[in-house]
Design a protein around this motif. Structure first.
Motif, mmCIF file in Angstrom:
data_model
loop_
_atom_site.group_PDB
_atom_site.id
_atom_site.type_symbol
_atom_site.label_atom_id
_atom_site.label_comp_id
_atom_site.label_asym_id
_atom_site.label_seq_id
_atom_site.Cartn_x
_atom_site.Cartn_y
_atom_site.Cartn_z
ATOM 1 N N CYS A 68 37.987 38.297 -28.708
ATOM 2 C CA CYS A 68 36.742 37.722 -28.187
ATOM 3 C C CYS A 68 35.587 38.703 -28.267
ATOM 4 O O CYS A 68 34.507 38.375 -28.745
ATOM 5 C CB CYS A 68 36.928 37.379 -26.716
ATOM 6 S SG CYS A 68 37.219 35.694 -26.433
ATOM 7 N N CYS A 121 40.507 32.335 -26.822
ATOM 8 C CA CYS A 121 39.274 32.901 -27.356
ATOM 9 C C CYS A 121 38.124 31.916 -27.191
ATOM 10 O O CYS A 121 37.003 32.296 -26.871
ATOM 11 C CB CYS A 121 39.433 33.271 -28.827
ATOM 12 S SG CYS A 121 40.459 34.705 -29.038
ATOM 13 N N PHE A 168 35.056 33.344 -25.170
ATOM 14 C CA PHE A 168 33.917 33.769 -25.991
ATOM 15 C C PHE A 168 32.557 33.637 -25.286
ATOM 16 O O PHE A 168 31.796 34.607 -25.235
ATOM 17 C CB PHE A 168 33.925 33.013 -27.326
ATOM 18 C CG PHE A 168 32.849 33.454 -28.265
ATOM 19 C CD1 PHE A 168 32.994 34.606 -29.025
ATOM 20 C CD2 PHE A 168 31.665 32.742 -28.364
ATOM 21 C CE1 PHE A 168 31.988 35.033 -29.875
ATOM 22 C CE2 PHE A 168 30.657 33.162 -29.220
ATOM 23 C CZ PHE A 168 30.819 34.303 -29.970
#
Lengths: 266, 283
Positions: free
Chosen positions: B80, B159, B163
């Protein structure tokens, strides 16, 4: 690095973020009860079904009631907290701020279990009020952060001026400070509202079997067979989030709200 | 903060202090006491003091769950932040309008329910509606196949979840960074890549660490994705905490696991603050 590489990188990541949403939106348009993409025989029948089937209507109403009231609760706690932290220093201010930011910073499953044992002890496990209060406390961080930002943006000269003209403390608070932070209070409420709608684990742990919210309903349906209604709910939630944050971006300064200090105007 | 002293009455503090004291501190205290309570099989628990629940956690089975959770979350955090760092730097250099729109998209993705993310990704990675179709159509795969459940799907989901948080944590410090520093390096003849790794990245060491820890802690608490996108061996600590609390009715054991997760989290946050202070002091 040249500008086009930067734009390409940003565009590529945004594409990856949007891809699952596009597929879900496509799936929600299927005529038959199947998840096909590209959708076959476009139809909006599942959008109507969400508002007609009691199976989905009850969770929809629960979710809206919980989000509306718990965000209000979060703002009612966050406003005095942010005001106190802003105007006074000392251990109480620091402690309160930490307490206000903590719920959102811990893995939610921990808070969820804390709430579960708390409501079990009170004998209120499984009631909607328990979900509302738990969400209110969990989401208090968002209005705390936005209102604090708003307070710190106030020009001290304004308050000084009001004081010099003879306004008492309460008058300054009511006629100068509060009107200036109204947009920040509203965006804090909106943030909390959207996140409460989407929250799963706390709602599930506190009253998952009696007060079904939309995320809980979707997860239950994930186990017992897919229906395009799940796609419909996802699409509506995304549209709502885009509308709320788009409004904040349109009428407020979103980069500033997110903590940027130097933003070039177009 | 340049606030005027005492612009608000002192009693105002009582409202949040009471609300958070009762509904946030007390639940944690009860959880702590439940974690050392005695379990009554088939029922709830009775008050007491015993460390049985903590000792049970030390078994090989739950030890391996902790290791799995930590490994998966650490991998997700690393991916990430690696993706988010250049993203944020480029984002902060754009005009206000573009920044606003990208922030709207990020906030919308951030607010999405784990359930919806799990559902979307399992659809995207499914056999009938997803990339499998696309790859088959392009001739890369012979016939469409599903990519979920798998570790790959689970990491993708984590992720996706982490993110926006990573970007939003990096955004304030990145946007405050003086652009003239980079320009100075460029004028002195440093290549763009060298400027990036030699000037921009070292200046932002503390926020990058902060983002890593935040995503790590956040994905450690993920509950639904391992069930929707992963296989049973990928179930994380959060899944087991909920499983013990709701389905096994073993509240003391669930509470003990939550307390341990809390301790790990607080230690990590403390460590980051310490490292951040060091980096700040040296500047």
């Amino acid at each position: 690095m040249t500008a086009w590489i930067k734009s390409l990188y940003i565009g590529l990541i945004l594409l990856l973020l949007v891809a699952p949403i596009v597929v879900v939106a496509g799936v929600s348009l299927n005529e038959a009860q199947s998840l096909r993409f590209p959708p076959q025989d476009l139809s909006l029948r599942w959008y109507g079904a969400l508002f007609r089937e009691p199976d989905w209507l009850v969770p929809l109403r629960n979710s809206l009631v919980i989000a509306a009231t718990s965000s209000l609760l979060a703002v009612l706690v966050a406003l005095p907290l942010a005001l106190h932290v802003w105007s006074r220093r000392g251990w109480l201010s620091r402690g309160l701020y930490t307490l206000g930011v903590a719920p959102f910073m811990l893995p939610p499953v921990i808070s969820a279990l804390g709430f579960l044992v708390f409501w079990v002890s009170l004998g209120m496990y499984g009631q909607m009020a328990a979900t509302i209060v738990s969400h209110g406390v969990f989401l208090v961080t968002l209005p705390v952060v936005t209102i604090s930002l708003g307070l710190n943006a106030i020009d001290p000269a304004l308050i000084e001026a009001a004081r010099t003209m003879g306004a008492a403390r309460g008058q300054v608070l009511r006629t100068v400070i509060l009107p200036l932070i109204v947009p920040y209070i509203l965006s804090g409420y909106a943030f909390a509202f959207v996140l409460s709608l989407n929250e799963y684990i706390i709602a599930y742990m506190v009253a998952g079997f009696t007060v079904e919210t939309l995320p809980i309903k979707i997860f239950n349906s994930l186990r017992y067979g897919y229906t395009p209604i799940m796609g419909v709910v996802s699409v509506l939630f995304i549209l709502l989030a885009v509308a709320v944050f788009g409004m904040i971006g349109r009428f407020g300064n979103l980069p500033r709200l997110m903590g940027s200090e130097r933003v070039r105007d177009q | 903060m340049s606030a005027p002293q005492k612009a608000t009455p002192g009693w105002l503090a009582a409202i949040p202090a009471l609300a958070l004291g009762i509904f946030f501190i007390v639940p944690f205290a009860i959880m702590l006491s439940v974690s050392v309570a005695h379990r009554v099989p088939g029922g709830f628990f009775e008050p007491g003091f015993e460390l049985a629940s903590y000792i049970r956690f030390l078994s090989a089975f739950f030890g391996s769950i902790l290791v799995t959770s930590i490994t998966i979350s650490a991998a997700a955090a690393a991916i990430c932040v690696t993706l988010a760092f250049p993203f944020t730097v480029f984002l902060a250099g754009m005009g206000r309008r573009a920044q606003t729109w990208i922030l709207v998209i990020l906030l919308s993705v951030l607010s999405l329910s784990e359930v919806i993310i799990g559902f979307s990704l399992s659809t995207l990675l499914s056999k009938t509606a997803g990339v499998g179709n696309l790859l088959a159509w392009l001739g890369i795969l012979e016939t469409s196949r599903a990519f979920t459940p798998s570790l790959f799907a689970l990491l993708t989901g984590m992720c996706y979840l982490g993110f926006p948080y990573a970007v939003l944590v990096l955004y304030p410090p990145v946007s405050r960074l003086d652009p003239e520093l980079g320009e100075a390096a460029r004028t002195m003849g440093a290549s763009p890549l060298r400027t990036f790794f030699g000037v921009t990245l070292p200046l932002l060491r503390a926020p990058v660490l902060g983002a890593l820890v935040l995503v790590f802690v956040f994905t450690l608490g993920v509950y639904l994705l391992p069930q929707v996108l992963g296989r049973p061996q990928h179930w994380t600590l959060s899944v087991h905490i909920t499983d013990q609390a709701i389905f096994q009715s073993n509240l003391p054991f669930a509470a003990a696991m939550a307390v341990l997760l809390l301790v790990v989290t607080l230690m990590l946050v403390g460590l980051t603050l310490l490292l951040g202070r060091d980096a700040g002091a040296r500047q």
